[in-house]
Scaffold this active site. Structure first.
Site, PDB file in Angstrom:
ATOM      1  N   HIS A  50       0.472  -1.316  -0.082  1.00  0.00           N
ATOM      2  CA  HIS A  50       0.024   0.056   0.276  1.00  0.00           C
ATOM      3  C   HIS A  50       0.443   1.219   0.811  1.00  0.00           C
ATOM      4  O   HIS A  50       1.802   1.146   0.648  1.00  0.00           O
ATOM      5  CB  HIS A  50      -1.308  -0.393   1.689  1.00  0.00           C
ATOM      6  CG  HIS A  50      -1.786  -0.465   1.168  1.00  0.00           C
ATOM      7  ND1 HIS A  50      -2.707  -0.397   2.114  1.00  0.00           N
ATOM      8  CD2 HIS A  50      -2.471  -2.288   0.513  1.00  0.00           C
ATOM      9  CE1 HIS A  50      -3.851  -1.973   2.103  1.00  0.00           C
ATOM     10  NE2 HIS A  50      -3.681  -2.671   1.028  1.00  0.00           N
ATOM     11  N   GLU A  52       1.031   3.892   1.721  1.00  0.00           N
ATOM     12  CA  GLU A  52       0.992   4.066   3.067  1.00  0.00           C
ATOM     13  C   GLU A  52       2.429   3.087   3.493  1.00  0.00           C
ATOM     14  O   GLU A  52       3.788   3.947   4.141  1.00  0.00           O
ATOM     15  CB  GLU A  52       0.488   3.849   3.851  1.00  0.00           C
ATOM     16  CG  GLU A  52      -1.112   4.763   3.828  1.00  0.00           C
ATOM     17  CD  GLU A  52      -2.335   4.458   2.984  1.00  0.00           C
ATOM     18  OE1 GLU A  52      -3.217   4.481   3.750  1.00  0.00           O
ATOM     19  OE2 GLU A  52      -1.195   2.971   2.146  1.00  0.00           O
ATOM     20  N   CYS A  80      -5.936   1.964   5.415  1.00  0.00           N
ATOM     21  CA  CYS A  80      -7.029   0.924   6.131  1.00  0.00           C
ATOM     22  C   CYS A  80      -5.328  -0.048   7.472  1.00  0.00           C
ATOM     23  O   CYS A  80      -5.206   0.409   8.210  1.00  0.00           O
ATOM     24  CB  CYS A  80      -6.393  -0.219   4.839  1.00  0.00           C
ATOM     25  SG  CYS A  80      -4.802  -1.141   5.355  1.00  0.00           S
ATOM     26  N   CYS A  83      -2.201  -0.146   7.227  1.00  0.00           N
ATOM     27  CA  CYS A  83      -1.201   0.573   7.756  1.00  0.00           C
ATOM     28  C   CYS A  83      -1.518   1.631   8.440  1.00  0.00           C
ATOM     29  O   CYS A  83      -0.743   2.284   9.177  1.00  0.00           O
ATOM     30  CB  CYS A  83      -1.806   1.876   6.227  1.00  0.00           C
ATOM     31  SG  CYS A  83      -1.411   1.181   4.363  1.00  0.00           S
TER      32      CYS A  83
END
Length: 146
Positions: A50, A52, A80, A83
């Site tokens: 992801h 992040e 999410c 993260c």
């Protein structure tokens, strides 16, 4: 702040151009960009890639330390749970995000990681920054896929 969100949006657009879900993230400390990244889940065949996570990893490598105290994270979508947990472990000072994510978010929705008693560090949270633009980018991406 706008400049850093602009950079996060640029990373999100680049992710979309690669066929990734358009999410971009930027880690900043003392007004200096430590790292910027967009989603690379499909490209790297890595469910943890992801924006992040990639930005936090790169920022920690650039800083030469696993904790990024005093650093802020700008991201186009509510993080999410994975993260959000990474942000806690990295000791991110402030989180600025664009669109809310009622289905997969882990900050204001879902698991609400920073509200858990087991959470070791809670950043200041500022959501809804350029929310309409961030949400529209995601809507357009998924509309194209259908």
């Amino acid at each position: 702040m706008t400049d850093f969100m602009d950079l996060a949006f640029a990373e999100a657009r680049a992710a979309a151009a690669r066929g990734e879900v358009p999410v971009g993230a930027v880690v900043v400390r003392d007004g200096i960009v430590l790292a910027a990244a967009g989603n690379r889940v499909e490209e790297l065949a890595d469910p943890s890639a992801h924006a992040e996570i990639l930005a936090i990893r790169a920022a920690a490598a650039a800083a030469g330390e696993p904790r990024l105290e005093g650093a802020d994270l700008y991201v186009t979508l509510e993080p999410c749970p994975m993260c959000a947990t990474a942000m806690s472990f990295a000791r991110i000072r402030r989180l600025y995000f664009g669109a809310y994510d009622p289905k997969g978010g882990g900050v204001e929705h879902g698991a609400r990681i920073f509200e858990q008693v087991t959470c070791h560090h809670r950043p200041e949270i500022y959501g809804g920054i350029r929310e309409s633009a961030a949400a529209e980018m995601l809507r357009a991406f998924f509309l194209e896929r259908r």
